[in-house]
Scaffold this motif. Structure first.
Motif, PDB file in Angstrom:
ATOM      1  N   THR A   1       3.169   6.061  -2.701  1.00 26.06           N
ATOM      2  CA  THR A   1       4.338   6.904  -3.004  1.00 26.06           C
ATOM      3  C   THR A   1       4.626   6.969  -4.501  1.00 26.06           C
ATOM      4  N   ALA A   2       4.030   6.058  -5.261  1.00 30.49           N
ATOM      5  CA  ALA A   2       4.284   6.029  -6.702  1.00 30.49           C
ATOM      6  C   ALA A   2       3.407   7.015  -7.460  1.00 30.49           C
ATOM      7  N   THR A   3       2.386   7.576  -6.817  1.00 31.26           N
ATOM      8  CA  THR A   3       1.473   8.489  -7.494  1.00 31.26           C
ATOM      9  C   THR A   3       1.289   9.757  -6.662  1.00 31.26           C
ATOM     10  N   GLU A   4       0.641  10.727  -7.252  1.00 32.26           N
ATOM     11  CA  GLU A   4       0.332  11.944  -6.507  1.00 32.26           C
ATOM     12  C   GLU A   4      -0.767  11.639  -5.504  1.00 32.26           C
ATOM     13  N   ARG A   5      -0.509  11.977  -4.265  1.00 33.90           N
ATOM     14  CA  ARG A   5      -1.427  11.585  -3.203  1.00 33.90           C
ATOM     15  C   ARG A   5      -2.585  12.569  -3.088  1.00 33.90           C
TER      16      ARG A   5
ATOM     17  N   ARG B   1       0.840  -1.208   0.000  1.00 35.87           N
ATOM     18  CA  ARG B   1       0.000   0.000   0.000  1.00 35.87           C
ATOM     19  C   ARG B   1       0.871   1.253   0.000  1.00 35.87           C
ATOM     20  N   ILE B   2       1.931   1.258   0.782  1.00 34.13           N
ATOM     21  CA  ILE B   2       2.812   2.426   0.817  1.00 34.13           C
ATOM     22  C   ILE B   2       3.493   2.624  -0.523  1.00 34.13           C
ATOM     23  N   ALA B   3       3.939   1.532  -1.138  1.00 36.12           N
ATOM     24  CA  ALA B   3       4.584   1.640  -2.456  1.00 36.12           C
ATOM     25  C   ALA B   3       3.624   2.236  -3.477  1.00 36.12           C
TER      26      ALA B   3
END
Length: 431
Positions: free
Chosen positions: A352-356, A347-349
């Motif tokens: 962090t891979a997209t704009e939150r 879930r963290i990956a």
């Protein structure tokens, strides 16, 4: 401040992580949770300034080996949070809620993780709503994960943040009897369970009585803090003070001890407690574990959490040599099995891979106008999550030093009042 890189599994780039905690137990939980999320790395650690701010001795006793990067207010931490990709909020629920509103104002915000330090046996809706808005709400067991999602669904709040993980400090070698040393009974006490002096004195007398009835055994009373130190709660009747008043004192085979619970469990043959999370650590290692029923099975004691566990016993039964038999299915369902952080890392990956998206706590000045603004003000935030003026003003070095001295004196006065003055006033009122 030193730069600390954290590499999450399957993540192509290093991520910077910070932990903020407001007590020794939450410090331990937050740091170890961060390590579970990133096994090969560490994180910057901050202490949230308050009445429960742990002492250096308490931090050392957690055994996590992380230096404090700073003692900060809520607004100070939210400003520093800009530097990080992931932050772990290891604070009491109201502190988490305040920090969530502060972090929500950041244009570039980190992934926010929070959860519970141990057994969740009271104030479930209250605590969960205070944590709602985080990207990840860690559940320490399958049982907790189901309860958490049910509460969020009941108010129409998004439950996608709930991720089953496990208590991060579970571990250690499985239990094996050792005939080369005395049979060791550890009574893991709690700061506020039970909270009355007579009940605490009773439990201590029974532990001492067990030592006298079994001179071949070693009975260790595991203490959380020294008198005057604060954990999650201030102890009004510290066991150290109660032990001083025992007729005849402690027998030779009974001692009050401090130290890291994991190291103590390495030589434990029987763990006894009212409702401490230490019971889950003990069950995880297959150490015989007794949840006391001497004072009943009551919600204020928290021992109702262990219904169905097979761990209930009284001191009378333990004195007679009886040992509880834990139910394996209960143990697996309630968080004493191996913690798995695979879903958390995934879930963290993904986050962090997209704009939150913006943080959207369920509690807002619109949904809780009589509750939230005073809560935020207590932590130095305005209703919109901005810093109150008093926290936004930069202090000189001399003024910061003076404030530190005054703050420490105030903490000492508060703890003395709770432990000495308040009980005296109550006793006088009962005359």
């Amino acid at each position: 401040m030193p730069s600390v890189c954290v590499v999450l599994d399957n993540s192509p780039t290093p991520l910077r992580t910070a932990v903020i905690a407001d007590s020794d137990t939450r410090w331990k939980w937050g740091v170890l949770a961060a390590r579970r999320m990133a096994p090969a790395a560490s994180a910057d650690g901050f202490l949230l300034r308050g009445r429960a701010t742990p002492t250096p001795r308490q931090l050392a006793e957690t055994g996590v080996g992380v230096e404090v990067a700073g003692e900060v207010t809520g607004p100070e931490f939210t400003e520093r949070a800009r530097e990080y990709d992931v932050v772990v909020l290891a604070c009491v629920g109201r502190g988490v809620q305040a920090l969530l509103h502060g972090l929500a104002r950041l244009e570039r915000r980190p992934v926010v993780v929070t959860g519970y330090v141990g057994v969740v046996y009271e104030k479930l809706p209250d605590g969960l709503l205070l944590r709602h808005g985080a990207d990840v709400v860690l559940a320490n067991s399958r049982h907790d994960a189901e309860r958490f999602r049910e509460v969020y669904a009941g108010i129409g709040a998004d439950a996608a943040s709930v991720v089953e993980a496990g208590l991060p400090f579970l571990g250690g070698k499985p239990y094996e009897p050792d005939a080369t040393r005395p049979y060791t009974v550890v009574f893991a006490v709690q700061p506020s369970v039970p909270d009355s002096r007579p009940e605490r004195a009773y439990l201590l007398r029974r532990a001492v009585g067990h030592a006298r009835a079994h001179p071949e055994r070693e009975v260790l009373v595991k203490l959380r803090s020294r008198p005057g130190e604060h954990t999650t709660h201030v102890e009004e009747a510290p066991y150290q003070r109660l032990a001083e008043k025992l007729p005849g004192g402690l027998p030779a085979n009974c001692r009050l001890v401090y130290g890291h619970m994991g190291e103590l469990l390495d030589r434990t043959d029987l763990l006894v407690t009212v409702s401490s999370t230490a019971a889950l650590e003990s069950l995880h290692r297959s150490i015989p574990t007794a949840v006391l029923t001497d004072l009943g099975i009551r919600e204020p004691l928290g021992n109702h959490y262990f219904l169905g566990s097979g761990c209930y016993a009284s001191w009378d039964q333990l004195d007679a040599g009886e040992l509880p038999e834990p139910d394996p299915a209960w143990v697996a369902r309630h968080g004493a099995a191996d913690p798995a952080y695979t879903a958390v890392r995934a879930r963290i990956a993904a986050l962090t891979a997209t704009e939150r998206p913006p943080l959207t706590p369920w509690l807002t000045p619109r949904t809780a106008p009589g509750f939230l603004p005073p809560l935020l003000a207590r932590y130095g935030f305005a209703p919109d999550g901005s810093a109150l003026r008093a926290d936004a003003v930069k202090e000189s070095a001399a003024r910061r030093a003076a404030r530190t001295v005054v703050r420490r004196a105030a903490r000492g006065a508060y703890r003395s009042g709770v432990q000495r003055v308040a009980p005296l006033i109550r006793r006088m009122g009962a005359l």
